[in-house]
Motif scaffolding. Structure first.
Motif, short mmCIF file in Angstrom:
data_model
loop_
_atom_site.label_atom_id
_atom_site.label_comp_id
_atom_site.label_asym_id
_atom_site.label_seq_id
_atom_site.Cartn_x
_atom_site.Cartn_y
_atom_site.Cartn_z
N ARG A 59 2.65 -14.59 -0.06
CA ARG A 59 2.40 -13.26 0.52
C ARG A 59 2.77 -12.24 -0.56
NH1 ARG A 59 0.47 -13.58 6.11
NH2 ARG A 59 1.04 -15.67 6.74
N VAL A 60 1.88 -11.29 -0.81
CA VAL A 60 2.12 -10.33 -1.88
C VAL A 60 2.11 -8.91 -1.33
CG1 VAL A 60 1.35 -9.49 -4.14
CG2 VAL A 60 1.12 -11.91 -3.57
N PHE A 61 3.11 -8.13 -1.74
CA PHE A 61 3.30 -6.75 -1.30
C PHE A 61 3.36 -5.85 -2.53
CE2 PHE A 61 4.56 -9.22 2.24
CZ PHE A 61 4.61 -8.42 3.37
N TYR A 62 3.06 -4.58 -2.33
CA TYR A 62 3.17 -3.60 -3.40
C TYR A 62 3.91 -2.35 -2.90
CZ TYR A 62 -0.86 -1.42 -1.09
OH TYR A 62 -1.70 -0.85 -0.17
N LYS A 63 4.58 -1.68 -3.83
CA LYS A 63 5.28 -0.44 -3.54
C LYS A 63 4.80 0.59 -4.55
CE LYS A 63 9.81 -0.59 -3.02
NZ LYS A 63 11.28 -0.46 -3.20
N LEU A 64 4.33 1.74 -4.05
CA LEU A 64 3.82 2.80 -4.92
C LEU A 64 4.82 3.94 -5.02
CD1 LEU A 64 0.16 3.01 -3.57
CD2 LEU A 64 1.05 1.58 -5.43
N PHE A 65 4.91 4.50 -6.20
CA PHE A 65 5.75 5.68 -6.41
C PHE A 65 4.83 6.82 -6.82
CE2 PHE A 65 8.33 1.99 -7.31
CZ PHE A 65 9.47 2.23 -6.56
N ARG A 66 4.91 7.92 -6.08
CA ARG A 66 4.05 9.07 -6.34
C ARG A 66 4.90 10.26 -6.74
NH1 ARG A 66 2.23 6.95 -1.52
NH2 ARG A 66 2.92 8.72 -0.27
N ASN A 67 4.32 11.15 -7.47
CA ASN A 67 5.05 12.34 -7.94
C ASN A 67 5.44 13.27 -6.81
OD1 ASN A 67 4.76 11.42 -10.56
ND2 ASN A 67 2.85 12.54 -10.89
N ASP A 68 4.73 13.18 -5.66
CA ASP A 68 4.98 14.11 -4.56
C ASP A 68 5.89 13.54 -3.47
OD1 ASP A 68 3.31 12.21 -3.52
OD2 ASP A 68 1.86 13.62 -2.68
#
Length: 145
Positions: A59-68
């Protein structure tokens, strides 16, 4: 000898444990460091060669980091709603056989950094999933309607 692998989750589309850092009930986890990008992206592609027997799964997950947004507010999101690969991959019959796994997330909010988490589950500690040749690629694609 036994492996640190388990399968504590029954419904991956609703379980919050794998989504929150430090709360994951799974034993076998590979987590990347935070990867900072030179340019913002809006799609993500993960590929690796994996070996799993009938009792196992990736099972693969992702975490995004945004400037806002604040970094501590970010949770992991599963690829394809439940963390499974884009296409069904059959179990490996040969002891050292590996199959190709691909995970794609498109039309995401623009992000400047990301992390990937691979969860390896199995109901049999003697048959732990294995992976090699791991690649994660941030893409900047056009919006696909």
């Amino acid at each position: 000898h036994s492996n640190l692998v388990n399968n504590p989750i029954s419904d991956w589309s609703t379980s919050n444990g794998p989504r929150i850092s430090g709360e994951d009930p799974n034993s076998a986890i590979y987590e990347t460091k935070r990867i900072d990008l030179e340019f913002t992206s809006n799609s993500l592609y993960v590929q690796f060669d994996g070996h799993k027997e009938i009792s196992g799964e990736f099972r693969v997950f992702y975490k995004l980091f945004r400037n806002d947004s604040q970094d501590f507010q970010q949770n992991y999101l599963p690829f394809n709603i439940n963390g499974l690969s884009d296409k069904i991959v059959n179990s490996n019959i040969k002891k050292n056989g590996f199959s190709e796994y691909k995970f794609t997330a498109e039309n995401l909010p623009q992000y400047s950094s990301f992390m990937i988490k691979v969860i390896m589950t199995s109901t049999d500690q003697a048959q732990a999933p294995r992976l090699k040749n791991f690649r994660a690629i941030a893409l900047r694609s056009y919006n696909i309607e």
